[in-house]
Design a protein around this motif. Sequence first.
Motif, PDB file in Angstrom:
ATOM      1  N   UNK A   1       0.659  -1.027  -0.033  1.00 23.48           N
ATOM      2  CA  UNK A   1       0.165   0.096   0.036  1.00 23.48           C
ATOM      3  C   UNK A   1       0.876   1.265  -0.099  1.00 23.48           C
ATOM      4  N   UNK A   2       1.837   1.300   0.921  1.00 24.45           N
ATOM      5  CA  UNK A   2       2.726   2.470   0.864  1.00 24.45           C
ATOM      6  C   UNK A   2       3.535   2.699  -0.269  1.00 24.45           C
ATOM      7  N   UNK A   3       3.914   1.697  -1.043  1.00 21.88           N
ATOM      8  CA  UNK A   3       4.960   1.726  -2.235  1.00 21.88           C
ATOM      9  C   UNK A   3       3.903   2.295  -3.560  1.00 21.88           C
ATOM     10  N   UNK A   4       2.481   1.529  -3.261  1.00 21.29           N
ATOM     11  CA  UNK A   4       1.529   1.844  -4.285  1.00 21.29           C
ATOM     12  C   UNK A   4       1.078   3.255  -4.410  1.00 21.29           C
ATOM     13  N   UNK A   5       0.760   3.881  -3.049  1.00 20.90           N
ATOM     14  CA  UNK A   5       0.352   5.078  -3.096  1.00 20.90           C
ATOM     15  C   UNK A   5       1.319   6.294  -3.143  1.00 20.90           C
ATOM     16  N   UNK A   6       2.645   5.863  -3.125  1.00 26.53           N
ATOM     17  CA  UNK A   6       3.626   6.876  -3.208  1.00 26.53           C
ATOM     18  C   UNK A   6       3.675   6.763  -4.760  1.00 26.53           C
ATOM     19  N   UNK A   7       3.798   5.934  -5.440  1.00 28.83           N
ATOM     20  CA  UNK A   7       3.884   5.634  -6.768  1.00 28.83           C
ATOM     21  C   UNK A   7       2.755   6.413  -7.650  1.00 28.83           C
ATOM     22  N   UNK A   8       1.669   6.304  -6.982  1.00 26.77           N
ATOM     23  CA  UNK A   8       0.491   6.763  -7.651  1.00 26.77           C
ATOM     24  C   UNK A   8       0.501   8.263  -7.330  1.00 26.77           C
ATOM     25  N   UNK A   9       0.753   8.838  -6.090  1.00 29.69           N
ATOM     26  CA  UNK A   9       1.041  10.252  -5.758  1.00 29.69           C
ATOM     27  C   UNK A   9       1.634  10.872  -6.596  1.00 29.69           C
ATOM     28  N   UNK A  10       2.817  10.352  -6.720  1.00 33.23           N
ATOM     29  CA  UNK A  10       3.994  11.029  -7.568  1.00 33.23           C
ATOM     30  C   UNK A  10       3.458  11.163  -8.985  1.00 33.23           C
ATOM     31  N   UNK A  11       3.080   9.968  -9.637  1.00 30.75           N
ATOM     32  CA  UNK A  11       2.605  10.141 -10.867  1.00 30.75           C
ATOM     33  C   UNK A  11       1.603  11.010 -11.312  1.00 30.75           C
TER      34      UNK A  11
ATOM     35  N   UNK B   1      11.541  13.031  -4.150  1.00 30.42           N
ATOM     36  CA  UNK B   1      10.362  12.833  -3.335  1.00 30.42           C
ATOM     37  C   UNK B   1       9.889  11.497  -3.033  1.00 30.42           C
ATOM     38  N   UNK B   2      10.348  10.641  -3.709  1.00 34.81           N
ATOM     39  CA  UNK B   2       9.740   9.412  -3.535  1.00 34.81           C
ATOM     40  C   UNK B   2      10.715   8.700  -2.356  1.00 34.81           C
ATOM     41  N   UNK B   3      11.923   8.974  -2.271  1.00 39.62           N
ATOM     42  CA  UNK B   3      12.902   8.498  -1.148  1.00 39.62           C
ATOM     43  C   UNK B   3      12.553   9.297   0.173  1.00 39.62           C
ATOM     44  N   UNK B   4      12.120  10.554   0.054  1.00 44.34           N
ATOM     45  CA  UNK B   4      11.619  11.309   1.284  1.00 44.34           C
ATOM     46  C   UNK B   4      10.399  10.569   1.730  1.00 44.34           C
ATOM     47  N   UNK B   5       9.472  10.556   1.052  1.00 46.12           N
ATOM     48  CA  UNK B   5       8.167  10.236   1.273  1.00 46.12           C
ATOM     49  C   UNK B   5       8.128   8.616   1.941  1.00 46.12           C
ATOM     50  N   UNK B   6       9.062   7.636   1.249  1.00 50.07           N
ATOM     51  CA  UNK B   6       8.943   6.525   1.659  1.00 50.07           C
ATOM     52  C   UNK B   6       9.555   6.490   3.306  1.00 50.07           C
ATOM     53  N   UNK B   7      11.046   7.168   3.440  1.00 53.77           N
ATOM     54  CA  UNK B   7      11.489   7.196   4.656  1.00 53.77           C
ATOM     55  C   UNK B   7      10.513   7.588   5.793  1.00 53.77           C
ATOM     56  N   UNK B   8      10.091   9.010   5.471  1.00 60.44           N
ATOM     57  CA  UNK B   8       9.223   9.571   6.455  1.00 60.44           C
ATOM     58  C   UNK B   8       7.872   8.630   6.908  1.00 60.44           C
ATOM     59  N   UNK B   9       7.554   8.009   5.889  1.00 67.32           N
ATOM     60  CA  UNK B   9       6.119   7.233   6.152  1.00 67.32           C
ATOM     61  C   UNK B   9       6.387   5.930   6.936  1.00 67.32           C
TER      62      UNK B   9
END
Length: 181
Positions: free
Chosen positions: A85-95, A165-173
């Motif tokens: 879910x985390x990887x999916x929503x980060x990818x979707x949000x970035x796109x 942004x992906x790296x930051x989002x995943x690290x913080x999440x």
Amino acid sequence: MARSVPETRDEILAAAAKRFAVTGFKGTSLQDIARDVGCSKAAVLYHFANKETLFTELMAPAIGMLLALDERLLGATGQAAQRDALEGIVGLSLRFRREIALLQGEFPELLQHPAFAHIQRCSDRLRDALAGGSTGAEARVGALMVLAGIAAACAQFPDLDDDELRAALLAVARRALGPLD
């Protein structure tokens, strides 16, 4: 020389996206969009039955990917669901940063529109997956904060490239949600 129908349709979608981002869905009229494109309101209505139809088409790719993510999460549980879910929503949000920006402030009202009725259910399942299946208040609140924060960060930091942004989002999440493994 007259414009071709596909060019005008694409121009209308692009103008609508820009206009919705600046003045919001409610603050935008079809006449505003027509003026931005340099065509008549009738030309806009030739391509789109109404403003809601135009907005729905703008959101269709993002919604399609959200539904695909929701489908992938159906069989997942626990930490595997949380990680996916985390990887999916980060990818979707970035796109779909632009589309997220369009929704800012109008999301609750737009969810009432029939074309978007299923989005709340997807969002709830995504929140539950981010909570790792826990029904505890801390896990559920944390999951909602992460979900909302990812979308907000994607809309608020257009100056960051996707990888940064992906790296930051995943690290913080991951810090907020706790261990995913």
